[in-house]
Design a protein around this motif. Structure first.
Motif, PDB file in Angstrom:
ATOM      1  N   UNK A  78       0.809  -1.224   0.000  1.00 27.86           N
ATOM      2  CA  UNK A  78       0.000   0.000   0.000  1.00 27.86           C
ATOM      3  C   UNK A  78       0.840   1.271   0.000  1.00 27.86           C
ATOM      4  N   UNK A  79       2.157   1.141   0.212  1.00 28.03           N
ATOM      5  CA  UNK A  79       3.047   2.299   0.261  1.00 28.03           C
ATOM      6  C   UNK A  79       2.641   3.260   1.374  1.00 28.03           C
ATOM      7  N   UNK A  80       2.149   2.718   2.494  1.00 26.55           N
ATOM      8  CA  UNK A  80       1.752   3.522   3.640  1.00 26.55           C
ATOM      9  C   UNK A  80       2.419   2.974   4.897  1.00 26.55           C
ATOM     10  N   UNK A  81       2.904   3.882   5.735  1.00 27.15           N
ATOM     11  CA  UNK A  81       3.582   3.503   6.963  1.00 27.15           C
ATOM     12  C   UNK A  81       2.606   3.560   8.130  1.00 27.15           C
ATOM     13  N   UNK A  82       2.447   2.440   8.846  1.00 27.68           N
ATOM     14  CA  UNK A  82       1.560   2.369  10.003  1.00 27.68           C
ATOM     15  C   UNK A  82       2.382   1.937  11.214  1.00 27.68           C
ATOM     16  N   UNK A  83       2.564   2.861  12.153  1.00 30.19           N
ATOM     17  CA  UNK A  83       3.335   2.565  13.357  1.00 30.19           C
ATOM     18  C   UNK A  83       2.444   2.364  14.569  1.00 30.19           C
ATOM     19  N   UNK A  84       1.133   2.333  14.372  1.00 33.43           N
ATOM     20  CA  UNK A  84       0.220   2.164  15.491  1.00 33.43           C
ATOM     21  C   UNK A  84      -0.138   3.495  16.127  1.00 33.43           C
ATOM     22  N   UNK A  85      -0.942   3.431  17.182  1.00 36.83           N
ATOM     23  CA  UNK A  85      -1.467   4.639  17.814  1.00 36.83           C
ATOM     24  C   UNK A  85      -0.729   5.024  19.091  1.00 36.83           C
ATOM     25  N   UNK A  86      -0.292   4.043  19.883  1.00 38.25           N
ATOM     26  CA  UNK A  86       0.325   4.332  21.176  1.00 38.25           C
ATOM     27  C   UNK A  86       1.717   4.926  20.978  1.00 38.25           C
ATOM     28  N   UNK A  87       1.998   6.052  21.649  1.00 38.20           N
ATOM     29  CA  UNK A  87       3.233   6.793  21.406  1.00 38.20           C
ATOM     30  C   UNK A  87       4.476   5.947  21.701  1.00 38.20           C
ATOM     31  N   UNK A  88       4.509   5.303  22.885  1.00 39.42           N
ATOM     32  CA  UNK A  88       5.665   4.474  23.222  1.00 39.42           C
ATOM     33  C   UNK A  88       5.822   3.305  22.272  1.00 39.42           C
ATOM     34  N   UNK A 102      15.953  -2.422   6.501  1.00 41.33           N
ATOM     35  CA  UNK A 102      17.363  -2.635   6.140  1.00 41.33           C
ATOM     36  C   UNK A 102      17.572  -4.062   5.662  1.00 41.33           C
ATOM     37  N   UNK A 103      17.001  -5.015   6.384  1.00 41.69           N
ATOM     38  CA  UNK A 103      17.197  -6.430   6.069  1.00 41.69           C
ATOM     39  C   UNK A 103      16.645  -6.781   4.689  1.00 41.69           C
ATOM     40  N   UNK A 104      15.469  -6.217   4.356  1.00 46.93           N
ATOM     41  CA  UNK A 104      14.836  -6.542   3.080  1.00 46.93           C
ATOM     42  C   UNK A 104      15.101  -5.482   2.009  1.00 46.93           C
ATOM     43  N   UNK A 105      15.998  -4.552   2.316  1.00 42.27           N
ATOM     44  CA  UNK A 105      16.471  -3.536   1.362  1.00 42.27           C
ATOM     45  C   UNK A 105      15.301  -2.755   0.753  1.00 42.27           C
ATOM     46  N   UNK A 106      14.591  -2.077   1.648  1.00 47.77           N
ATOM     47  CA  UNK A 106      13.495  -1.189   1.238  1.00 47.77           C
ATOM     48  C   UNK A 106      13.879   0.222   1.700  1.00 47.77           C
ATOM     49  N   UNK A 107      14.686   0.934   0.933  1.00 52.37           N
ATOM     50  CA  UNK A 107      15.289   2.183   1.410  1.00 52.37           C
ATOM     51  C   UNK A 107      14.297   3.274   1.769  1.00 52.37           C
ATOM     52  N   UNK A 108      13.204   3.394   1.025  1.00 55.18           N
ATOM     53  CA  UNK A 108      12.255   4.466   1.348  1.00 55.18           C
ATOM     54  C   UNK A 108      11.579   4.208   2.689  1.00 55.18           C
ATOM     55  N   UNK A 110      12.921   2.589   5.154  1.00 55.80           N
ATOM     56  CA  UNK A 110      13.960   2.869   6.145  1.00 55.80           C
ATOM     57  C   UNK A 110      14.031   4.372   6.431  1.00 55.80           C
ATOM     58  N   UNK A 111      13.943   5.181   5.385  1.00 49.25           N
ATOM     59  CA  UNK A 111      13.980   6.636   5.549  1.00 49.25           C
ATOM     60  C   UNK A 111      12.767   7.126   6.339  1.00 49.25           C
ATOM     61  N   UNK A 112      11.593   6.602   6.036  1.00 41.82           N
ATOM     62  CA  UNK A 112      10.389   7.010   6.755  1.00 41.82           C
ATOM     63  C   UNK A 112      10.473   6.657   8.239  1.00 41.82           C
ATOM     64  N   UNK A 113      11.022   5.489   8.539  1.00 38.54           N
ATOM     65  CA  UNK A 113      11.196   5.089   9.941  1.00 38.54           C
ATOM     66  C   UNK A 113      12.204   5.999  10.642  1.00 38.54           C
ATOM     67  N   UNK A 114      13.283   6.347   9.945  1.00 38.75           N
ATOM     68  CA  UNK A 114      14.280   7.244  10.516  1.00 38.75           C
ATOM     69  C   UNK A 114      13.661   8.600  10.830  1.00 38.75           C
ATOM     70  N   UNK A 115      12.834   9.111   9.938  1.00 37.97           N
ATOM     71  CA  UNK A 115      12.171  10.392  10.160  1.00 37.97           C
ATOM     72  C   UNK A 115      11.207  10.310  11.336  1.00 37.97           C
TER      73      UNK A 115
END
Length: 204
Positions: A78-88, A102-108, A110-115
């Motif tokens: 879906x090209x959408x990042x879902x990190x859940x609702x709870x802040x922690x 990183x493991x599956x070589x999905x650079x974009x 990885x960048x979204x997670x870093x941000x």
């Protein structure tokens, strides 16, 4: 654009795969091998010609938990990042998902997670994220955490972040001047607490 590459490519596998994730082998069912290959070179290799996974109905993924691997698969489709609702929980999910990216070589991804991690640096998370940044070799996040601790020493201490430094073996090298400021603050608070104890003793 990635899925457009699947048209006319006879080397891509057909059919679906079920992933058995984690120690409990929880199931993510009916995932298109073709689409996975279009989005990740690691999956393309895994399901490539001559690989046993190409015709396998099930693939074991022992190195991930179900929620994080599901987030990876959902992002690939879906090209959408879902990190859940709870802040922690979002911080932990972003850390785990970044490792999978990183493991599956999905650079974009990885960048979204870093941000997302950079946006999550607060008093409660600065020290754990500092350690994670050191482990991952993320110099930008590391510098951001150091600056935050230096600029918000009181808040870090109040959140319990300073206590985490006691068992943080590489803290002094990583924090440098920021740690000195926190240590100074701890000394000031300790002296104040000692004075209060003396006052209480006299009154008693």
């Amino acid at each position: 654009a990635d899925f457009a590459t699947t048209r006319g490519d006879a080397s891509l596998p057909q059919g679906m795969v079920t992933f058995l994730v984690g120690d409990d082998e929880e199931r993510i069912e009916h995932v298109s091998k073709n689409n996975l290959c279009a989005r990740s070179v690691v999956f393309r290799t895994m399901f490539g010609i001559g690989m046993k996974e190409r015709d396998a109905a099930e693939v074991t993924v022992p190195h991930a938990d179900l929620a994080t691997f599901t987030a990876l698969v959902d992002y690939l489709f879906a090209d959408e990042l879902d990190l859940g609702e709870e802040e922690g929980g979002r911080v932990q999910r972003a850390l785990a998902l970044r490792q999978l990216a990183q493991m599956y070589q999905v650079p974009r991804l990885e960048l979204l997670c870093a941000q997302a991690l950079q946006q999550s640096v607060v008093a409660e998370t600065a020290v754990p994220l500092l350690e994670a940044a050191h482990t991952m070799g993320d110099g930008r996040l590391l510098a951001q955490c150091r600056r935050f601790v230096a600029d918000h020493a009181a808040e870090v201490r109040a959140s319990g972040g300073v206590e985490q430094l006691r068992d943080f073996g590489v803290a002094k090298g990583l924090l440098g001047d920021a740690l000195d400021q926190v240590a100074e603050l701890k000394g000031t608070v300790a002296a104040r607490d000692a004075e209060l104890e003396k006052v209480r003793a006299v009154r008693a």
